[in-house]
Scaffold this motif. Structure first.
Motif, PDB file in Angstrom:
ATOM      1  N   ALA A  11      24.566  23.702  64.173  1.00 35.65           N
ATOM      2  CA  ALA A  11      24.525  24.516  65.386  1.00 35.65           C
ATOM      3  C   ALA A  11      23.470  24.004  66.362  1.00 35.65           C
ATOM      4  O   ALA A  11      23.704  23.953  67.577  1.00 35.65           O
ATOM      5  CB  ALA A  11      24.245  25.972  65.027  1.00 35.65           C
ATOM      6  N   ASP A  12      22.325  23.610  65.852  1.00 37.47           N
ATOM      7  CA  ASP A  12      21.256  23.097  66.721  1.00 37.47           C
ATOM      8  C   ASP A  12      21.708  21.832  67.447  1.00 37.47           C
ATOM      9  O   ASP A  12      21.432  21.659  68.644  1.00 37.47           O
ATOM     10  CB  ASP A  12      20.002  22.804  65.899  1.00 37.47           C
ATOM     11  N   ALA A  13      22.399  20.949  66.721  1.00 31.44           N
ATOM     12  CA  ALA A  13      22.864  19.703  67.336  1.00 31.44           C
ATOM     13  C   ALA A  13      23.937  19.979  68.383  1.00 31.44           C
ATOM     14  O   ALA A  13      23.963  19.339  69.453  1.00 31.44           O
ATOM     15  CB  ALA A  13      23.398  18.762  66.258  1.00 31.44           C
ATOM     16  N   ILE A  14      24.829  20.916  68.093  1.00 29.98           N
ATOM     17  CA  ILE A  14      25.873  21.269  69.064  1.00 29.98           C
ATOM     18  C   ILE A  14      25.239  21.880  70.314  1.00 29.98           C
ATOM     19  O   ILE A  14      25.593  21.536  71.441  1.00 29.98           O
ATOM     20  CB  ILE A  14      26.890  22.233  68.427  1.00 29.98           C
ATOM     21  N   GLU A  15      24.293  22.780  70.109  1.00 30.21           N
ATOM     22  CA  GLU A  15      23.627  23.409  71.255  1.00 30.21           C
ATOM     23  C   GLU A  15      22.878  22.376  72.091  1.00 30.21           C
ATOM     24  O   GLU A  15      22.834  22.476  73.332  1.00 30.21           O
ATOM     25  CB  GLU A  15      22.663  24.488  70.776  1.00 30.21           C
ATOM     26  N   ALA A  16      22.311  21.357  71.432  1.00 27.55           N
ATOM     27  CA  ALA A  16      21.580  20.303  72.152  1.00 27.55           C
ATOM     28  C   ALA A  16      22.515  19.311  72.823  1.00 27.55           C
ATOM     29  O   ALA A  16      22.059  18.443  73.587  1.00 27.55           O
ATOM     30  CB  ALA A  16      20.654  19.575  71.185  1.00 27.55           C
ATOM     31  N   GLY A  17      23.814  19.404  72.534  1.00 25.66           N
ATOM     32  CA  GLY A  17      24.768  18.466  73.116  1.00 25.66           C
ATOM     33  C   GLY A  17      24.696  17.074  72.515  1.00 25.66           C
ATOM     34  O   GLY A  17      25.122  16.096  73.149  1.00 25.66           O
ATOM     35  N   ASP A  18      24.181  16.966  71.299  1.00 25.05           N
ATOM     36  CA  ASP A  18      24.007  15.673  70.628  1.00 25.05           C
ATOM     37  C   ASP A  18      25.184  15.438  69.686  1.00 25.05           C
ATOM     38  O   ASP A  18      25.193  15.907  68.542  1.00 25.05           O
ATOM     39  CB  ASP A  18      22.692  15.664  69.854  1.00 25.05           C
ATOM     40  N   ALA A  19      26.186  14.706  70.152  1.00 24.37           N
ATOM     41  CA  ALA A  19      27.411  14.502  69.381  1.00 24.37           C
ATOM     42  C   ALA A  19      27.156  13.747  68.085  1.00 24.37           C
ATOM     43  O   ALA A  19      27.720  14.090  67.036  1.00 24.37           O
ATOM     44  CB  ALA A  19      28.441  13.760  70.234  1.00 24.37           C
ATOM     45  N   LEU A  20      26.334  12.705  68.138  1.00 26.07           N
ATOM     46  CA  LEU A  20      26.056  11.907  66.940  1.00 26.07           C
ATOM     47  C   LEU A  20      25.342  12.750  65.878  1.00 26.07           C
ATOM     48  O   LEU A  20      25.675  12.691  64.690  1.00 26.07           O
ATOM     49  CB  LEU A  20      25.229  10.677  67.301  1.00 26.07           C
ATOM     50  N   ALA A  70      31.330  16.675  66.574  1.00 28.44           N
ATOM     51  CA  ALA A  70      30.936  15.788  67.673  1.00 28.44           C
ATOM     52  C   ALA A  70      31.559  16.251  68.988  1.00 28.44           C
ATOM     53  O   ALA A  70      30.887  16.298  70.030  1.00 28.44           O
ATOM     54  CB  ALA A  70      31.361  14.357  67.352  1.00 28.44           C
ATOM     55  N   LEU A  71      32.839  16.598  68.958  1.00 26.43           N
ATOM     56  CA  LEU A  71      33.509  17.073  70.171  1.00 26.43           C
ATOM     57  C   LEU A  71      32.911  18.402  70.641  1.00 26.43           C
ATOM     58  O   LEU A  71      32.762  18.630  71.848  1.00 26.43           O
ATOM     59  CB  LEU A  71      35.005  17.231  69.909  1.00 26.43           C
ATOM     60  N   ALA A  72      32.576  19.270  69.686  1.00 26.49           N
ATOM     61  CA  ALA A  72      31.990  20.553  70.042  1.00 26.49           C
ATOM     62  C   ALA A  72      30.673  20.375  70.779  1.00 26.49           C
ATOM     63  O   ALA A  72      30.360  21.113  71.725  1.00 26.49           O
ATOM     64  CB  ALA A  72      31.783  21.399  68.791  1.00 26.49           C
TER      65      ALA A  72
END
Length: 233
Positions: free
Chosen positions: A201-210, A114-116
């Protein structure tokens, strides 16, 4: 006078534990040294009179406790710990601590993901994607992707920018590697793990912490489904 409770039943050895113990005994009796290789799996299974699947599980157990290193294309190589004595107790100790390792890993890595997602830089994304590419190549070549798996989680931890959480992860890194070896040695698991990494990785790249936290939780639960736990229930 009240009598003390009766002693616990002696646990029955599972077949792969007996095989691992027999291999350990054979290593000592033949005075094999660190760096020596075990016979090929097919030959070793025939010598022991067990299936390849049982032998494979025994070798994974020996790798988890640090007695051998399994190298793709190079066979099973003995380490300094290969001659330390019977291994059943060490294998069971590993199985006993697995649930706590899984709980700690889920709590720490879900938060780190989430922080990432909130703090990652372009350089972090490059490192995360590089680890995915390395794991994909290793799996395609017949490997398990162990080192690239570790690199991926390390890149996520670095992207979280939390020195305290990173220190906590470093403290249990050796224990996590035990679960990683056990998990990635199961049939089909490397590809499933890689798919989980891509989702994180996709969620981190999208900036979606949840979404990143949810994807990491799902991934940890998947890779924590290991044979040692299923067989101790």
């Amino acid at each position: 006078m009240d009598l003390p409770p009766p002693p616990r039943p002696v646990p029955r050895s599972r077949l792969y534990e007996q095989v691992a113990d027999q291999i350990s005994l054979w290593i000592r009796e033949n005075e094999l040294q660190p760096g020596d290789r075990l016979p090929p799996e097919r030959e070793l299974a025939q010598r022991l009179g067990v299936s390849r699947a049982t032998l494979s599980q025994a070798l994974v157990a020996l790798e988890v406790i640090g007695a051998v290193v399994v190298r793709h294309g190079d066979g099973t190589v003995l380490t300094e710990r290969a001659r330390t004595g019977p291994v059943i107790e060490a294998i069971r100790a590993h199985a006993d601590r697995l649930p706590e390792i899984i709980d700690a890993r889920d709590a720490l890595e879900s938060k780190l993901a989430a922080l990432a997602a909130s703090r990652r830089t372009e350089d972090d994304l490059v490192a995360i994607r590089a680890a995915l590419t390395a794991m994909e190549r290793d799996i395609a070549a017949g490997g398990r992707g162990v080192d690239a798996d570790e690199a991926f989680h390390g890149a996520v931890t670095a992207a979280a920018r939390s020195s305290l959480l990173a220190q906590m992860m470093a403290t249990i890194q050796g224990l996590i590697r035990e679960t990683r070896l056990e998990s990635l040695s199961q049939p089909g698991r490397p590809k499933d793990s890689l798919a989980g990494h891509r989702k994180i990785a996709d969620a981190i790249e999208a900036g979606d912490a949840l979404a990143a936290a949810a994807a990491m939780h799902e991934h940890v639960m998947l890779v924590s489904d290991v044979a040692l736990l299923r067989e101790t229930k």
